[in-house]
Design an enzyme around this catalytic site. Structure first.
Site, PDB file in Angstrom:
ATOM      1  N   CYS A 220      -2.145 -12.005  -3.705  1.00  0.00           N
ATOM      2  CA  CYS A 220      -3.167 -11.221  -2.995  1.00  0.00           C
ATOM      3  C   CYS A 220      -3.829 -12.017  -1.871  1.00  0.00           C
ATOM      4  O   CYS A 220      -4.650 -11.482  -1.120  1.00  0.00           O
ATOM      5  CB  CYS A 220      -4.212 -10.675  -3.956  1.00  0.00           C
ATOM      6  SG  CYS A 220      -3.534  -9.388  -5.018  1.00  0.00           S
TER       7      CYS A 220
ATOM      8  N   HIS B 114      -6.776   3.296   7.959  1.00  0.00           N
ATOM      9  CA  HIS B 114      -5.871   2.720   8.973  1.00  0.00           C
ATOM     10  C   HIS B 114      -6.515   1.552   9.705  1.00  0.00           C
ATOM     11  O   HIS B 114      -6.319   1.356  10.905  1.00  0.00           O
ATOM     12  CB  HIS B 114      -5.347   3.780   9.937  1.00  0.00           C
ATOM     13  CG  HIS B 114      -4.290   4.621   9.297  1.00  0.00           C
ATOM     14  ND1 HIS B 114      -4.574   5.611   8.398  1.00  0.00           N
ATOM     15  CD2 HIS B 114      -2.941   4.570   9.398  1.00  0.00           C
ATOM     16  CE1 HIS B 114      -3.444   6.145   7.970  1.00  0.00           C
ATOM     17  NE2 HIS B 114      -2.432   5.531   8.549  1.00  0.00           N
TER      18      HIS B 114
ATOM     19  N   GLU C 175      -6.963   0.750  -6.289  1.00  0.00           N
ATOM     20  CA  GLU C 175      -6.041   0.054  -5.381  1.00  0.00           C
ATOM     21  C   GLU C 175      -4.613   0.519  -5.606  1.00  0.00           C
ATOM     22  O   GLU C 175      -3.817   0.606  -4.688  1.00  0.00           O
ATOM     23  CB  GLU C 175      -6.096  -1.466  -5.623  1.00  0.00           C
ATOM     24  CG  GLU C 175      -7.153  -2.167  -4.836  1.00  0.00           C
ATOM     25  CD  GLU C 175      -6.973  -3.682  -4.817  1.00  0.00           C
ATOM     26  OE1 GLU C 175      -6.033  -4.222  -5.438  1.00  0.00           O
ATOM     27  OE2 GLU C 175      -7.801  -4.329  -4.160  1.00  0.00           O
TER      28      GLU C 175
END
Ligand SMILES: [Zn+2]
Length: 151
Positions: A30, A75, A138
């Protein structure tokens, strides 16, 4: 003597967004820049319902909190303000949206806390509705939540 229980109503609006992030200092993968199709579950609570029988219309949460998420996170790339190398790299890429520089490491927990404590009170000010919990998914298997303590 037993205390009388009180009914609390809650409504939840789900908001989807796609964003990049990395967890600065993460012990494993991560720490690499990557992205998720996030879902934020925004919960509002009330002790009384409005004249139509709602905590708040779902569209209010979608327009106000979801609108903020669309504008700043969807985005986009969430990058911790201390992540100087990544900020510099992202700023070199021409893109319609600037990266969102966070005052926190962009874990799901910190993102949930930011929507709960910072964004929601600001965008819902004056509307008589309070967000009491935010859950950030997530992946299908991983989510984190932040909620206000009642005491
Ligand atoms: Zn991630």
């Amino acid at each position: 003597m037993m205390q009388a229980s009180k009914t609390v109503f809650k409504c939840v609006r789900k908001v989807h967004f796609s964003a990049g992030h990395r967890v600065l200092g993460h012990e494993s993968r991560c720490a690499s820049p990557h992205g998720h199709n996030y879902y934020a579950h925004i919960s509002a609570e009330a002790l009384d319902l409005d004249s139509l029988g709602r905590v708040v219309d779902f569209s209010v949460i979608k327009e106000k909190v979801g609108g903020w998420v669309d504008e700043f996170w969807d985005h986009s790339f969430l990058v911790y303000e201390k992540d100087v190398h990544l900020i510099n790299a992202l700023l070199m890429v021409p893109a319609p949206k600037k990266p969102f520089v966070c005052p926190f490491n962009p874990t799901a927990e910190n993102m949930a806390r930011y929507l709960l404590e910072t964004v929601s009170p600001k965008v819902l000010a004056g509307l008589g509705v309070a967000v009491t919990k935010v859950v950030i998914h997530e992946t299908d298997n991983c989510y984190a939540e932040a909620s206000l303590c009642r005491s």
